[in-house]
Design a protein around this motif. Structure first.
Motif, mmCIF file in Angstrom:
data_model
loop_
_atom_site.group_PDB
_atom_site.id
_atom_site.type_symbol
_atom_site.label_atom_id
_atom_site.label_comp_id
_atom_site.label_asym_id
_atom_site.label_seq_id
_atom_site.Cartn_x
_atom_site.Cartn_y
_atom_site.Cartn_z
ATOM 1 N N LEU A 259 -12.306 30.320 7.034
ATOM 2 C CA LEU A 259 -11.217 31.259 7.303
ATOM 3 C C LEU A 259 -11.551 32.174 8.480
ATOM 4 C CD1 LEU A 259 -10.238 32.144 3.620
ATOM 5 C CD2 LEU A 259 -9.119 30.529 5.184
ATOM 6 N N ALA A 260 -12.835 32.487 8.671
ATOM 7 C CA ALA A 260 -13.243 33.258 9.847
ATOM 8 C C ALA A 260 -13.008 32.462 11.127
ATOM 9 C CB ALA A 260 -14.717 33.651 9.726
ATOM 10 N N LEU A 261 -13.237 31.148 11.068
ATOM 11 C CA LEU A 261 -12.947 30.296 12.225
ATOM 12 C C LEU A 261 -11.468 30.363 12.592
ATOM 13 C CD1 LEU A 261 -15.074 27.111 11.435
ATOM 14 C CD2 LEU A 261 -15.232 28.460 13.539
ATOM 15 N N ARG A 262 -10.599 30.297 11.598
ATOM 16 C CA ARG A 262 -9.162 30.349 11.865
ATOM 17 C C ARG A 262 -8.750 31.705 12.442
ATOM 18 N NH1 ARG A 262 -5.605 26.836 10.156
ATOM 19 N NH2 ARG A 262 -4.071 28.505 9.882
ATOM 20 N N GLU A 263 -9.271 32.764 11.874
ATOM 21 C CA GLU A 263 -8.939 34.106 12.361
ATOM 22 C C GLU A 263 -9.444 34.301 13.792
ATOM 23 O OE1 GLU A 263 -7.431 38.144 11.720
ATOM 24 O OE2 GLU A 263 -7.109 36.206 10.738
ATOM 25 N N ALA A 264 -10.663 33.866 14.070
ATOM 26 C CA ALA A 264 -11.232 34.022 15.406
ATOM 27 C C ALA A 264 -10.520 33.141 16.426
ATOM 28 C CB ALA A 264 -12.723 33.689 15.376
ATOM 29 N N ALA A 265 -10.073 31.953 16.005
ATOM 30 C CA ALA A 265 -9.339 31.072 16.921
ATOM 31 C C ALA A 265 -7.991 31.680 17.285
ATOM 32 C CB ALA A 265 -9.156 29.698 16.285
ATOM 33 N N HIS A 266 -7.279 32.214 16.300
ATOM 34 C CA HIS A 266 -6.019 32.913 16.595
ATOM 35 C C HIS A 266 -6.265 34.078 17.554
ATOM 36 C CE1 HIS A 266 -4.170 31.012 12.907
ATOM 37 N NE2 HIS A 266 -3.103 31.065 13.680
#
Length: 468
Positions: A259-266
């Motif tokens: 979920l951190a990957l998704r947040e950082a990608a956004h």
């Protein structure tokens, strides 16, 4: 589009047993044809009290403990004295906070974020950003990583909800006053003021409850594909992440990292594609401008309206006088928004999977879970549909993800991410139907055009200085 006008409906009736009734009544936006809903403005008694369906004031006060009357009248006075914009955001904030404090349906109450949880989120975002460096040319967009409680999520995201919802609420409010003849508008000034105050309170009550419920389910600040939090902040909600991963059979560290990957990608996308935010929010505003309200029924009602009888106004509102129409403007704005959301979510899905696949054993399972959550219309999409009638569902998420993956294979990371330089370079809805055709056809190089224009401007400035 949601089934009810603007997504607002009369809440279901509450049974006599108070505790169960409160649980069932806390489902804002569901039910009958009432376009605004008037569920007691969050007061005791609600819409299920004596005469609730026919007499809103009896619903508000009929079954109330006499000791609560003072507070109820104070709240009613605040509602009628409101003189702000189309939504009473102070009320929305208060109700959202109250909803959060009640906890979620599974009995989980909001808690302050501890030091250990803050450290775990910061470390997860730092590591996620490091992994993303190898799969995208866009640099980090998160200057800070924060761990929020549900209440902190409400506080941080309300300014963006205001920006999203106000245009639609403004359009509906304008329709309420536009049907009165000019001579009647002059005579009915107090009535119009009361209508605006009540409308702002009704919107505020619905929005506050919906945002409060959503705060119990989101895992970050970008769950709906839009940047709800402050720029530069990657935010995660540890309490909700724990609930999200409880039944997945995946280690909590992997869930948090994914979920951190998704947040950082956004965060990277919205930080380094400067036109993207206004493009998405502009589509929502375009949808609002395209709303056409059939006011023929409203005109009939207003012609028989007694300004001295506020209950008659409420009964008219409950009669479903607002019927939004699908206009070409709305359809075009909605198509533009859906395509843009699919491209955003598809890009995030593709780059996150590329970063996670070699490192997380649960990458495939987590990817499928998130895809289903987004494509099936999860809580975020349902809440937004309740607020303004729009379904923020990236219907073509899988198609967009495949297209971005094909672009990576054909043009490399730089070639893929370079398409975000200009909105005209991005794939269209028809390109999602034929991804191979888009991947292999020549793209306009806007960077070269911008370079030429810049050089021409510099030469013009130099020539002007020489003439001086």
């Amino acid at each position: 589009m949601s089934d009810t006008p603007f997504g607002f409906g009369l809440p279901p009736e509450e049974p006599d047993n108070g505790d169960e009734g409160k649980k069932k009544g806390n489902q804002g936006g569901q039910g009958g044809p009432n376009p605004f809903g008037f569920p007691g403005m969050g007061m005791p008694g609600g819409a299920g009290g004596p005469g609730g369906a026919d007499n809103p004031f009896a619903a508000m006060f009929g079954s109330m403990n006499p000791n609560d009357l003072g507070a109820a009248f104070q709240q009613l006075g605040q509602m009628l004295s409101y003189e702000g914009g189309p939504v009473n955001w102070d009320m929305a904030k208060d109700i959202a906070r109250q909803t959060v404090s009640q906890g979620t349906s599974d009995g989980v109450k909001d808690t302050s974020v501890g030091i250990a949880e803050k450290s775990a989120v910061e470390e997860a975002v730092r590591l996620a950003d490091h992994w993303l460096d190898g799969v995208t040319s866009l640099p980090s967009g998160a200057t800070t990583a924060v761990a929020w409680s549900r209440a902190e999520w409400v506080e941080a995201t309300l300014p963006v909800w205001k920006e999203l919802v106000d245009p639609v609420a403004e359009r509906v409010g304008a329709a309420m006053g536009s049907v009165l003849p000019e001579e009647m508008q002059a005579m009915a000034g107090p009535l119009l003021g009361m209508m605006r105050s009540m409308g702002g309170a009704m919107f505020g009550q619905q929005i506050g409850q919906a945002v409060g419920v959503l705060a119990g389910e989101v895992v970050g600040s970008t769950d709906i594909g839009l940047p709800l939090g402050p720029a530069g902040k990657a935010a995660l909600l540890p309490l909700n992440i724990e609930s999200f991963g409880k039944d997945l059979g995946v280690p909590s560290e992997e869930v948090r990292l994914y979920l951190a990957l998704r947040e950082a990608a956004h965060a990277r996308l919205f930080a380094h594609v400067p036109w993207l935010r206004s493009h998405l929010f502009g589509a929502v505003e375009g949808y609002a401008r395209g709303i056409k309200v059939d006011t023929s029924k409203l005109e009939d009602v207003v012609g028989q309206l007694d300004p001295s009888n506020p209950e008659q106004l409420q009964e008219a509102l409950q009669g479903g006088m607002f019927q939004p129409q699908d206009t070409p403007e709305q359809k075009a704005a909605l198509a533009r928004l859906e395509t843009a959301l699919a491209l955003v979510e598809g890009w995030v899905d593709a780059v996150v999977h590329e970063a996670a696949k070699p490192r997380l054993t649960s990458a495939d399972a987590m990817r499928e879970t998130m895809r289903r959550r987004r494509a099936s219309g999860g809580p975020a999409e349902q809440t937004f549909a309740t607020l303004i009638g729009l379904e923020l569902r990236p219907r073509r998420l899988r198609d967009a993800s495949r297209l971005w993956a094909s672009l990576t294979d054909a043009r490399g990371v730089d070639g893929r991410d370079g398409l975000w330089e200009h909105p005209d370079m991005l794939p269209t809805a028809s390109d999602l139907d034929d991804p191979d055709g888009f991947v292999h056809h020549e793209q306009l190089d806007f960077s070269e055009i911008d370079k030429m224009l810049g050089e021409a401007a510099e030469k013009r400035d130099e020539d002007g200085d020489e003439k001086k």
